[in-house]
Scaffold this active site. Structure first.
Site, PDB file in Angstrom:
ATOM      1  CG  ASP A 298      -2.216   0.837   0.879  1.00 26.42           C
ATOM      2  OD1 ASP A 298      -2.141   1.690  -0.028  1.00 26.42           O
ATOM      3  OD2 ASP A 298      -3.259   0.662   1.538  1.00 26.42           O
TER       4      ASP A 298
HETATM    5  C1  BGC Z   1      -5.054   3.186  -0.033  1.00 27.56           C
HETATM    6  C2  BGC Z   1      -5.165   2.142  -1.109  1.00 27.56           C
HETATM    7  C3  BGC Z   1      -5.110   2.791  -2.457  1.00 27.56           C
HETATM    8  C4  BGC Z   1      -3.843   3.601  -2.556  1.00 27.56           C
HETATM    9  C5  BGC Z   1      -3.601   4.230  -3.895  1.00 27.56           C
HETATM   10  C6  BGC Z   1      -3.860   4.089  -0.243  1.00 27.56           C
HETATM   11  O1  BGC Z   1      -3.835   5.141   0.643  1.00 27.56           O
HETATM   12  O2  BGC Z   1      -4.978   2.553   1.215  1.00 27.56           O
HETATM   13  O3  BGC Z   1      -6.352   1.419  -0.954  1.00 27.56           O
HETATM   14  O4  BGC Z   1      -5.168   1.819  -3.456  1.00 27.56           O
HETATM   15  O5  BGC Z   1      -3.851   4.597  -1.551  1.00 27.56           O
HETATM   16  O6  BGC Z   1      -4.418   5.257  -4.186  1.00 27.56           O
END
Ligand code: BGC
Length: 752
Positions: A298
């Site tokens: 993530d």
């Molecule tokens: C979130 C993810 C997301 C990513 C990219 C993160 O902060 O937890 O679910 O895919 O950002 O945007």
């Protein structure tokens, strides 16, 4: 559109079908499955090995790096240099055929090995045409609808050059304070599995190498939804049993459906952050489940290992994530910065890097990116917000609504009315209509409730609009205007709830009440004596006790998407009949949290002895609205529950049949739900577990026989040694229209 351009676009999209068409013709059968990928897996492995052998370490690390363009979809000036240096394995946020092509051109023409960039984006509930938020889609209990929504989203996203979505989010959420509950399918693993499979299928089809498909990503691995106190990013303490029974199953279902990628979560799980957790990443995902796809961290989660306190610096963080099994580092750049040194120091094996790069390249070959790195602008404009996509969004939105209350059949509203008041801070809010994480969705494309009503009603029906108050403000200045609007109208629709930014990432709440002065607004309208219905828009369960006791009708519409206003108008006026069911328990108060239907019994269940039961002395134990609950404009009757056997052997299955009849006077859908309770087992079992459901559509007077099969998968559980098994003993079977009512029977599993 220029004809030649259009034809070129068509040809571009046809290449993938050639081998399939040939296979179909050879098989001579209309049923031949269209699954052939553009290249066989052996072919792909050969290509990957050849390419890998030519790559420098820096180029390899570039493939393991995902960076972010600007939030609005543009590349940053630095990105072009990075593309030239082959340092962009993947990019997020850059979208649109033109913008992706600009950067892609540099990667495939100017970098040494011409490896294409994989563009990724959070296409959660739609790309440009926005569908209901995932919690709403889950409320439809209609996996085929979720599959269609994901398929349309894939089509739109890929037309803009995006070939990787960070969805589905398959985290189970038992705490409605957690803002990201809106992104998942609620509290139940069985419903969560069905939705996970549907979304993976929708995004990927049978072959994500098709240019109109995207590769999906099961996230957030794992137990992110178990954040303590419901605070986003918080620590999760979950036993291995609960992981395996509750949190893992939707991930496993996504994997079995062929999901191409996983995302390692932010959270600490029993002391080991998920982006450095070799139990979940290596032992379970790779070892037990044989996942050969890409794991991406993530956002910045590799670097956050320092803040978690398991890595002293970036170098250690990179080593921990890579060795645990995270292939691609999103945003932190720590793999690129430190992996070379780690290899020199013998702290990381080159083979670990090679294996991760192999997975990334394999994914790019499977996607067909080497052959077709560019999207087509002409095709993009024909795809986005097409008439067909908007019609699907409208239909699927109506399927997600849950009718929570409808005293004396006050809904649907009569078409005879001459005036209607539409009141509330969300009544004309098209931004909130598309909800959080709304991809490339735009408020100017979205239909607010006010606009939907205007479009539905004849021109001479007067619409009196008043905001009344803000969603979350302190002022009641607008109440007078709202009361006047109500008094001048035959019927009142009150649109209240949460604004879209009150749920989603980093949007946890400590209260589940209607925010601001909204409850007082409802009470003021109630006091006018006008007939009214409350339309809720929200991303989580709300504790709406006063409304539930006093308001005549409540329609839960979640955040319904681009066509939300039209869909709500369809439903309020009876062109659609609501049939959604809650995918999550609605508590009476936040103090009941965690409250979920599939809890254990305890030795002293509520009601056993009022003086010493597991309950509060100042709150009932029951929820406001239970899991699986929802009404319709018609009525259904369930009867003739029948089991194929009263006794079975552990390796056998039992068939459960029931009759469902529409005994009302409108066509409608009922979601027939099957629950079981294993009454005595080697470990304690939940009081109820959903093990089957079917949404059936019936005309007035029509009835249908619905059947479910309970076999190993449904009857088994993790025993004392965490071995999945079916144990002898008695099982209660409940079939109903919610988790709290229905017909009961039982059967027994007997030793061989
Ligand atoms: C979130 C993810 C997301 C990513 C990219 C993160 O902060 O937890 O679910 O895919 O950002 O945007």
């Amino acid at each position: 559109m220029n004809r030649e351009k259009y034809c070129a676009a068509k040809v571009h999209r046809w290449w993938w079908m050639m081998p399939c068409l040939m296979a179909w013709a050879l098989a001579g059968s209309a049923n031949a499955q269209i699954v052939s990928p553009p290249a066989s897996s052996r072919d792909i492995e050969r290509k990957v090995s050849r390419l890998l052998a030519r790559m420098t370490l820096a180029e390899k690390l570039g493939q393991l790096q995902q960076l972010c363009g600007a939030w609005d979809g543009d590349s940053l000036p630095e990105d072009f240099d990075l593309a030239r240096q082959a340092a962009l394995g993947s990019m997020i946020f850059i979208r649109g055929a033109k913008r992706t092509a600009e950067l892609q051109r540099v990667a495939v023409n100017e970098s040494r090995l011409k490896i294409p960039i994989l563009f990724a984006f959070d296409v959660i509930h739609g790309y440009r045409t926005i569908f209901p938020v995932p919690l709403g889609e889950a409320a439809s209990w209609d996996p085929s609808g979720a599959e269609e929504a994901a398929s349309i989203a894939a089509n739109e996203a890929s037309s803009g050059g995006v070939r990787w979505t960070f969805a589905p989010m398959v985290d189970i959420a038992r705490d409605p304070r957690w803002g990201r509950i809106v992104e998942g399918s609620g509290e139940d693993p069985f419903l969560g599995m069905a939705m996970a499979v549907a979304r993976v299928r929708g995004f990927q089809g049978t072959n994500y190498g098709r240019p109109d498909k995207v590769v999906a990503c099961a996230k957030h691995w794992v137990a992110y939804g178990a954040a303590e106190g419901g605070r986003d990013y918080n620590t999760a303490e979950v036993s291995e049993r609960t992981l395996r029974e509750i949190y893992f199953p939707p991930f496993k279902a996504a994997l079995d459906a062929g999901v191409g990628t996983f995302m390692s979560a932010f959270n600490d799980l029993d002391g080991i952050p998920c982006s450095a957790n070799s139990f979940t990443l290596s032992r379970v995902l790779r070892g037990e489940w044989h996942f050969d796809g890409v794991v991406v961290s993530d956002y910045n989660a590799v670097k956050e290992l320092i803040a978690h306190g398991v890595a002293a610096d970036g170098k250690e963080a990179a080593a921990l994530s890579l060795t645990a099994g995270v292939d691609m580092d999103r945003f932190s750049r720590l793999y690129s910065e430190h992996a070379g040194q780690l290899i020199k120091e013998g702290k990381l094996r080159l083979a670990t890097i090679d294996e991760a790069v192999r997975r990334v390249l394999r994914l790019k070959y499977r996607l067909g990116l080497f052959e077709h790195p560019f999207a087509d602008e002409a095709l993009e404009s024909a795809t986005l917000l097409s008439v067909k996509n908007l019609a699907a969004a409208r239909e699927l939105a109506t399927r997600s609504f849950v009718l929570l209350k409808n005293d004396h059949g006050i809904l649907p509203i009569s078409r005879q009315i001459k005036s209607i008041a539409v009141i509330g801070p969300l009544a004309d809010d098209s931004q909130s209509m598309i909800g959080p994480w709304s991809g490339d969705g735009r408020k100017e494309d979205a239909v607010s409730l006010r606009a939907g009503l205007r479009a539905k009603l004849p021109a001479d029906t007067k619409i009196n609009f008043a905001r009344g108050c803000d969603v979350n403000g302190n002022s009641s200045e607008g109440f007078g205007e709202a009361e006047n609007a109500a008094r001048q109208s035959d019927f009142v629709i009150l649109a209240v709830g949460e604004s879209a930014d009150m749920s989603g990432e980093a949007s946890s709440r400590s209260s589940l009440d209607l925010p601001g002065r909204q409850l007082e607004l409802i009470q003021a309208i109630h006091a006018t004596g006008k007939p009214y219905a409350v339309v809720l828009m929200n991303g989580r369960p709300l504790s709406i006790n006063w409304v539930a006791s006093n308001s005549p009708a409540i329609l839960e519409t979640w955040f319904a998407g681009t066509q939300g206003g039209n869909a709500i108008a369809d439903t309020l006026f009876g062109d659609a009949n609501p049939a959604g069911k809650l995918p999550v328990t609605f508590p009476r108060s936040v103090d009941q949290v965690p409250i979920y239907y599939n809890h254990k019994n305890t030795g002293r269940p509520p009601g056993s002895d009022p003086k010493s039961a597991s309950q509060y002395i100042d709150l009932p134990s029951t929820p406001l609205y239970p899991f699986g609950y929802g009404l319709s404009y018609t009525q259904f009757k369930l009867s003739r529950l029948q089991l194929s056997n009263v006794q079975i052997r552990p390796n056998r299955s039992v068939t459960v049949g029931v009759e469902v009849e529409n005994i009302g006077d409108r066509t409608g859908d009922e979601v027939v739900q099957l629950y079981i309770h294993d009454l005595a087992a080697s470990v304690t079992r939940p009081v109820k577990e959903l093990k089957g459901f079917q949404r059936v559509s019936l005309h007035p007077g029509e009835s249908r026989h619905v059947e479910f099969t309970l076999g190993l998968r449904e009857l088994g559980f993790y025993d004392r040694t965490l071995h999945f098994a079916v144990e002898p003993g008695r099982f209660k079977v409940m079939v109903g229209a919610s988790s709290e009512d229905g017909l009961e029977s039982s059967f027994e599993i007997v030793e061989k």
